[in-house]
Design a protein around this motif. Structure first.
Motif, PDB file in Angstrom:
ATOM      1  N   UNK A  28       0.610  -0.791  -0.169  1.00 36.55           N
ATOM      2  CA  UNK A  28       0.545  -0.171   0.397  1.00 36.55           C
ATOM      3  C   UNK A  28       1.234   0.937   0.014  1.00 36.55           C
ATOM      4  N   UNK A  29       0.863   1.723  -1.540  1.00 39.88           N
ATOM      5  CA  UNK A  29       2.238   2.988  -1.283  1.00 39.88           C
ATOM      6  C   UNK A  29       1.647   4.124   0.122  1.00 39.88           C
ATOM      7  N   UNK A  30       2.365   4.761  -0.058  1.00 42.98           N
ATOM      8  CA  UNK A  30       1.755   6.333   1.388  1.00 42.98           C
ATOM      9  C   UNK A  30       2.249   7.683   0.414  1.00 42.98           C
ATOM     10  N   UNK A  31       2.616   7.465  -0.921  1.00 43.70           N
ATOM     11  CA  UNK A  31       3.022   8.482  -1.605  1.00 43.70           C
ATOM     12  C   UNK A  31       2.881   8.443  -3.007  1.00 43.70           C
ATOM     13  N   UNK A  65      12.609   3.399   3.589  1.00 48.02           N
ATOM     14  CA  UNK A  65      12.299   5.348   3.633  1.00 48.02           C
ATOM     15  C   UNK A  65      10.744   5.634   3.369  1.00 48.02           C
ATOM     16  N   UNK A  66      10.244   4.615   4.559  1.00 42.62           N
ATOM     17  CA  UNK A  66       8.604   4.613   4.908  1.00 42.62           C
ATOM     18  C   UNK A  66       7.531   5.770   3.523  1.00 42.62           C
ATOM     19  N   UNK A  67       7.878   4.870   2.225  1.00 38.91           N
ATOM     20  CA  UNK A  67       6.980   5.485   1.668  1.00 38.91           C
ATOM     21  C   UNK A  67       5.836   4.198   1.485  1.00 38.91           C
ATOM     22  N   UNK A  68       5.770   3.072   1.870  1.00 40.39           N
ATOM     23  CA  UNK A  68       5.058   1.927   1.610  1.00 40.39           C
ATOM     24  C   UNK A  68       4.753   1.143   2.834  1.00 40.39           C
TER      25      UNK A  68
END
Lengths: 214, 181
Positions: A28-31, A65-68
């Protein structure tokens, strides 16, 4: 490049881990991101919160890198693993179906995305149990070694790598013993045939005629 | 002659085992090559022990009659069949299996004997490797011949490799020294 003795006998675990990272997982991508055109195929575009399928290495990179957020694969849940464990522990059962790289994928997800799993401690414990049961089954497979064929379905990559040196050597040894045994059998048969050939006809009459009363 | 790997050092060492022979000709100037006796002339019809690789070739040329080594004599074979796990292979012959394979053409029971020994002992080796060290197994481990000892080491390494990797000890990624911030 020099090859260590460990590498000659099979793969090393880091190598297997590297290969396992080609498997795809759902994230689930965050960006928001545009599509990526990679060698193996196109990935993306990433539109949160839509789920996307990406290779595992990319998922790990994005996660770090906290993107997903990584969605655990269906087989990596506590209930599913518990069922597999129960089925595995039944006597005289074959190996249960698991993904080919299950150990490596589980390890990677447990290392980098532990918060995305429910009850990671329980999963770790179950994986350990599963591995021990399967190991005892491979030992049972050793009893059935023969020089022709041995079939063990559903073994995973890491498990095959573990038993490779022992089984390879045993197969070699059994094959050589088999060749030796058949070679001596052939030479003994030839000897018997030549013995019959040496008897002349008169001798054969004596041998066979002596049992009939005249 | 059994197929041997030419460059395998263990194979070469295995062929060095001595076998008893019965000489058919006189050998001049070679008395010191055999075991015992410093005289330089060896008469025919004497018993002598020679390394297997030498005895095999001379046997084919009919210079001597090679006999079965005591390691694989009938009495020894019966003992092996009776209790394979308690045999002290390191004391009997360090390259037991390879020597047996080389002698296999001469002695027809060898494939069965070796098969028996190998299957029972290698199972025990695999079990020991998976369970880690325990005290009772120490005697058995000391009685293994070279090939079995190598198998044990390989199995233990394979075991340890997975465990070390699971505990993240298998490798560590560090920044290269040439990169400056």
């Amino acid at each position: 490049m020099a090859v260590t003795s460990r590498q000659r006998e099979g793969f090393t675990m880091p190598e297997l881990e590297y290969v396992a990272q080609c498997e795809s997982v759902t994230i689930v991508p965050l960006h928001r991101m545009d599509r990526l055109e990679l060698v193996r195929g196109t990935v993306g575009p990433f539109r949160p919160p839509q789920k996307t399928k990406v290779p595992l290495w990319l998922a790990v990179m994005l996660k770090r890198t906290n993107r997903c957020r990584i969605v655990a694969p269906t087989w990596l849940s506590f209930e599913h693993l518990r069922d597999l464990c129960k089925r595995e522990e039944q006597p005289d059962s074959l190996f249960t179906r698991l993904p080919f790289h299950y150990l490596e994928i589980a390890h990677i997800i447990l290392t980098y995305a532990e918060d995305d799993l429910v009850d990671s401690q329980g999963i770790r414990r179950l994986l350990q149990d599963l591995r021990e049961v399967r190991q005892s089954k491979t030992r049972g497979g050793m009893e059935m070694l023969n020089p022709l064929q041995l079939q063990m379905d559903n073994l995973s990559a890491a498990e095959i790598n573990e038993i490779r040196p022992l089984f390879r050597h045993s197969f070699d040894m059994l094959r050589q013993l088999d060749l030796l045994a058949s070679a001596t059998e052939d030479s003994r048969q030839q000897q018997q045939q030549s013995q019959f050939g040496e008897l002349s006809y008169s001798e054969m009459d004596n041998v066979m005629g002596s049992s009939y009363p005249l | 002659m059994a197929k041997r790997s030419y460059y395998d050092i263990d194979d070469i060492l295995a062929g060095q085992e001595r076998v008893p022979c019965f000489l058919r000709t006189d050998l001049d100037g070679l008395g010191s090559a055999g075991s015992g006796g410093g005289s330089s002339k060896v008469h025919r019809n004497t018993r002598w022990t020679l390394p297997y690789w030498m005895a095999d070739r001379l046997n084919e040329e009919d210079y001597l009659d090679m006999e079965v080594s005591p390691i694989f004599a009938k009495r020894a074979n019966r003992m092996y069949a009776a209790s394979p796990e308690s045999m002290q292979l390191r004391a009997i012959c360090q390259h037991y299996y390879q020597f047996g394979l080389q002698l296999g053409e001469m002695v027809p029971e060898i494939p069965h004997v070796l098969y028996n020994m190998y299957m029972t002992r290698i199972r025990k080796v695999a079990r020991i490797a998976q369970q880690g060290h325990n005290v009772e197994a120490l005697d058995f481990v000391q009685s293994l011949d070279k090939m079995e000892a190598r198998m044990l080491r390989l199995c233990q390494q394979a075991q340890g490799a997975i465990i070390a990797w699971q505990q993240n000890r298998a490798y560590a990624l560090k920044r290269a020294a040439v990169i400056h911030d």
